[in-house]
Write a protein that holds these residues in place. Structure first.
Motif, mmCIF file in Angstrom:
data_model
loop_
_atom_site.group_PDB
_atom_site.id
_atom_site.type_symbol
_atom_site.label_atom_id
_atom_site.label_comp_id
_atom_site.label_asym_id
_atom_site.label_seq_id
_atom_site.Cartn_x
_atom_site.Cartn_y
_atom_site.Cartn_z
ATOM 1 N N VAL A 1 48.774 -35.131 21.886
ATOM 2 C CA VAL A 1 49.897 -34.194 21.905
ATOM 3 C C VAL A 1 49.479 -32.807 21.439
ATOM 4 N N ARG A 2 48.233 -32.667 21.001
ATOM 5 C CA ARG A 2 47.693 -31.352 20.697
ATOM 6 C C ARG A 2 46.173 -31.457 20.613
ATOM 7 N N ALA A 3 45.518 -30.340 20.808
ATOM 8 C CA ALA A 3 44.061 -30.317 20.759
ATOM 9 C C ALA A 3 43.589 -29.006 20.156
ATOM 10 N N ILE A 4 42.642 -29.111 19.260
ATOM 11 C CA ILE A 4 41.979 -27.929 18.727
ATOM 12 C C ILE A 4 40.913 -27.541 19.731
ATOM 13 N N ARG A 5 40.944 -26.319 20.170
ATOM 14 C CA ARG A 5 40.029 -25.869 21.231
ATOM 15 C C ARG A 5 38.882 -25.085 20.597
ATOM 16 N N ASP A 6 37.680 -25.562 20.781
ATOM 17 C CA ASP A 6 36.535 -24.823 20.236
ATOM 18 C C ASP A 6 35.312 -24.892 21.138
ATOM 19 N N GLU A 7 35.534 -25.160 22.434
ATOM 20 C CA GLU A 7 34.404 -25.361 23.327
ATOM 21 C C GLU A 7 33.927 -24.086 23.994
ATOM 22 N N GLY A 8 34.700 -23.002 23.926
ATOM 23 C CA GLY A 8 34.216 -21.734 24.458
ATOM 24 C C GLY A 8 34.775 -21.314 25.798
#
Length: 92
Positions: free
Chosen positions: A62-69
């Motif tokens: 239901v949510r995602a921390i985005r850190d892939e660029g």
């Protein structure tokens, strides 16, 4: 991109396509599918977890921390990725 198998029923066209690993390539595949007229997506894949879950459990994020660029080109970096409520309700 490989040939995309298309399966149809009486009410919906359903596309089942292999999804690439890695954000840049996955975005390229999604853009190709959008260009071919696909307008709704359900992506299946794997992910790590911070708490123990049973092996084989199906989870709906239901949510995602985005850190892939890659996703920072589509949303501000501080914005969590979230599916629509309608999508979560339909999947559950």
């Amino acid at each position: 991109m490989p040939d995309i198998p298309v399966f149809c029923d009486d009410e919906n066209d359903i596309v089942i396509a292999p999804m690439a690993v890695g954000s840049p390539l996955a975005v390229s595949c999604l853009k190709e599918l959008i260009a071919r007229g696909v307008d709704k997506f359900i992506l299946c894949g794997g992910a790590g977890v911070l708490e123990e879950v049973p092996c084989g459990a199906v989870m709906v994020p239901v949510r995602a921390i985005r850190d892939e660029g890659t996703s920072c080109h589509y949303l501000p970096p501080e914005t969590e990725g979230r599916p629509s409520e309608a999508a979560v309700t339909a999947i559950h």
